[in-house]
Scaffold this motif. Structure first.
Motif, PDB file in Angstrom:
ATOM      1  N   ASN A   1      47.363 -11.105  63.118  1.00 41.45           N
ATOM      2  CA  ASN A   1      48.247 -11.461  64.223  1.00 41.45           C
ATOM      3  C   ASN A   1      49.417 -12.348  63.812  1.00 41.45           C
ATOM      4  O   ASN A   1      50.552 -12.109  64.222  1.00 41.45           O
TER       5      ASN A   1
ATOM      6  N   ARG B   1      52.946  -6.218  62.167  1.00 42.26           N
ATOM      7  CA  ARG B   1      52.928  -7.473  62.926  1.00 42.26           C
ATOM      8  C   ARG B   1      54.134  -7.570  63.869  1.00 42.26           C
ATOM      9  O   ARG B   1      53.996  -7.954  65.036  1.00 42.26           O
TER      10      ARG B   1
ATOM     11  N   LYS C   1      53.613  -5.314  66.834  1.00 43.10           N
ATOM     12  CA  LYS C   1      52.696  -5.914  67.800  1.00 43.10           C
ATOM     13  C   LYS C   1      53.399  -6.991  68.628  1.00 43.10           C
ATOM     14  O   LYS C   1      53.213  -7.093  69.844  1.00 43.10           O
TER      15      LYS C   1
ATOM     16  N   ARG D   1      53.870  -7.363  72.649  1.00 42.10           N
ATOM     17  CA  ARG D   1      53.412  -8.526  73.411  1.00 42.10           C
ATOM     18  C   ARG D   1      54.537  -9.137  74.245  1.00 42.10           C
ATOM     19  O   ARG D   1      54.268  -9.818  75.255  1.00 42.10           O
TER      20      ARG D   1
ATOM     21  N   TYR E   1      46.856  -0.178  71.255  1.00 40.18           N
ATOM     22  CA  TYR E   1      47.293  -0.728  69.974  1.00 40.18           C
ATOM     23  C   TYR E   1      47.132  -2.237  69.913  1.00 40.18           C
ATOM     24  O   TYR E   1      46.908  -2.813  68.847  1.00 40.18           O
ATOM     25  N   LEU E   2      47.235  -2.891  71.063  1.00 43.18           N
ATOM     26  CA  LEU E   2      47.132  -4.353  71.118  1.00 43.18           C
ATOM     27  C   LEU E   2      45.696  -4.852  71.261  1.00 43.18           C
ATOM     28  O   LEU E   2      45.448  -6.054  71.252  1.00 43.18           O
TER      29      LEU E   2
ATOM     30  N   ARG F   1      46.704  -2.160  60.355  1.00 45.54           N
ATOM     31  CA  ARG F   1      46.674  -3.018  61.538  1.00 45.54           C
ATOM     32  C   ARG F   1      45.321  -3.688  61.767  1.00 45.54           C
ATOM     33  O   ARG F   1      45.227  -4.669  62.499  1.00 45.54           O
TER      34      ARG F   1
END
Length: 448
Positions: free
Chosen positions: A95, A217, A220, A224, A238-239, A377
């Motif tokens: 993350n 990253r 992602k 978000r 995916y999250l 990921r």
């Protein structure tokens, strides 16, 4: 709708098997991660090397059974901390990035090692060792993933073998330090165990994540930043936490089998070989500073040879055969070492060398094999989970071996030989190992 691979394609063509041109990033990554492994080796093994004198002082006893029971409990807690740290830092690395997570984990285990030097009870030592385990679990997992993502092709196998030599080199340095300062007391090994870790912090600030990891990253983070209602089903998937992905239909078998293999590798290192220093104390009926150090040096040299040649061996006979050779060798060597050696001398040192080779080399095989099985990921989380979950099982094995010491009348040798029989199960587990593609594939994000 099939959403098992929502927004990426796994590209085996991205990792070339041709000549690999060394840039500054792979070299810096190898040097930095290798130094981190050196310090991990020091801060992992200082308790094993000082178990008997440290607990004799903290428990105010000379009973080998009591020292064995408490020592195995502290070692078990250290293993649990290792697994907890691997889980937490593995998810964090997927993350916030690999490099930032490495810095945090190294700081944690460096400071916690220093606290061991001022422990005044076995409880304080146990808490400190748990925190050391958390930091080391994170550092080793993320360092292994980082190297696998930055190095490509056949050079990756050799670089991984070199990386793994860092751990026994750390044990080797610790053994040398014990020869020099062991006479001044066990606490000094924990003092020097915290100093070199700060050098790794400086080096790691010179690193950056692999391009593929940064792209994943950043992607992602872009998702978000959206409102929940703006995300489609694929983007929501995916999250999701990578932990859930480990147990979906495509990854479940890989996760379970490789976790079992990694558990057997870890049990051999700590629930079997972990008794060698205390066993030498028992054989010599003394503090045995020099004898324990010489045995540790011999074991480390065998370990270094096994790790340094890991790439060559895997290229020659394959991944499954390499694991089988190591497990079969350990199944023969460890019981013979414990059951046929009655005094300290050259035969014990020779056995320690062979044990170091067969028991420890599979760690290098794991660091080559596991990153090949999972996508970018979730790679850090997967690597941490499948390799470090074995630490919890190792902790249970350490508790069992501690009880066996008492059952066998205080004999560390009998306990070590008995636990080594689990290598039969390890050999059986290799029959079910997933087939590796032989490369660390990258993810190519695709548009809707």
């Amino acid at each position: 709708m099939n959403i098992s691979k929502p927004l990426y394609e796994s590209s085996s063509l991205i990792e070339r098997q041709s000549t690999h041109t060394l840039s500054s990033l792979p070299l810096h990554a190898l040097v930095a991660c290798w130094l981190g492994m050196v310090f991990d080796g020091m801060d992992t093994n200082n308790f094993i090397l000082t178990l008997h004198p440290a607990l004799a002082e903290l428990l105010h006893t000379s009973s080998t059974s009591q020292i064995g029971a408490y020592g195995s409990a502290i070692l078990a807690l250290f293993m649990v901390g290792w697994a907890v740290g691997a889980y937490v830092f593995g998810m964090l690395a997927d993350n916030i990035g690999r490099t930032r997570t490495l810095i945090i984990s190294v700081l944690l285990y460096a400071l916690s090692t220093g606290l061991c030097a001022i422990a005044h009870s076995w409880q304080e030592m146990a808490i400190c060792r748990f925190l050391v385990g958390c930091g080391i679990g994170g550092e080793i997992s993320i360092g292994g993933v980082m190297l696998a993502e930055i190095w490509k092709g056949k050079p990756r196998l050799h670089a991984t073998g070199i990386l793994q030599t860092g751990f026994p080199c750390g044990f080797l340095l610790l053994s040398g330090a014990n020869l020099l300062i062991g006479q001044f007391g066990w606490r000094w090994l924990y003092v020097i165990g915290m100093i070199p870790a700060f050098l790794a912090i400086y080096i790691r600030t010179k690193l950056d994540d692999a391009e593929d990891a940064k792209k994943v990253r950043d992607y992602k983070n872009s998702l978000r930043a959206k409102e929940r209602h703006q995300l489609n089903e694929n983007e929501v998937h995916y999250l999701r936490s990578p932990v859930f992905e480990l147990f979906n239909r495509s990854n479940l078998m890989n996760t379970l089998i490789v976790t079992a293999i990694a558990s057997f590798v870890s049990i051999g290192a700590y629930a079997v070989l972990g008794w060698i220093p205390a066993w030498i104390n028992q054989l010599t009926a003394s503090v045995a500073v020099q004898e324990r150090s010489y045995a540790a040096i011999s074991q480390s040299l065998g370990n270094i040879l096994g790790c340094a040649t890991a790439g060559l061996l895997i290229l020659s006979i394959g991944r499954k055969s390499a694991f089988r050779l190591a497990f079969a060798g350990a199944l023969i060597v460890c019981p013979l070492m414990f059951l046929t050696t009655k005094t300290f001398g050259a035969p014990l040192l020779a056995w320690a060398f062979l044990a170091g080779y067969f028991v420890m080399a599979p760690f290098a095989y794991l660091f080559i094999y596991v990153p090949e099985l999972f996508e970018t990921r979730l790679r850090a989380t997967a690597f941490a989970f499948v390799i470090q979950t074995g630490r919890i099982l190792t902790g249970l094995a350490c508790l069992l071996s501690g009880q066996l010491v008492g059952i066998f009348g205080g004999s560390y040798a009998m306990a070590g030989a008995a636990v080594a029989s689990f290598y039969v199960l390890a050999l059986i587990a290799t029959l079910f190992m997933p087939v590796s593609p032989g490369i660390v594939s990258e993810e190519r994000l695709v548009s809707q």
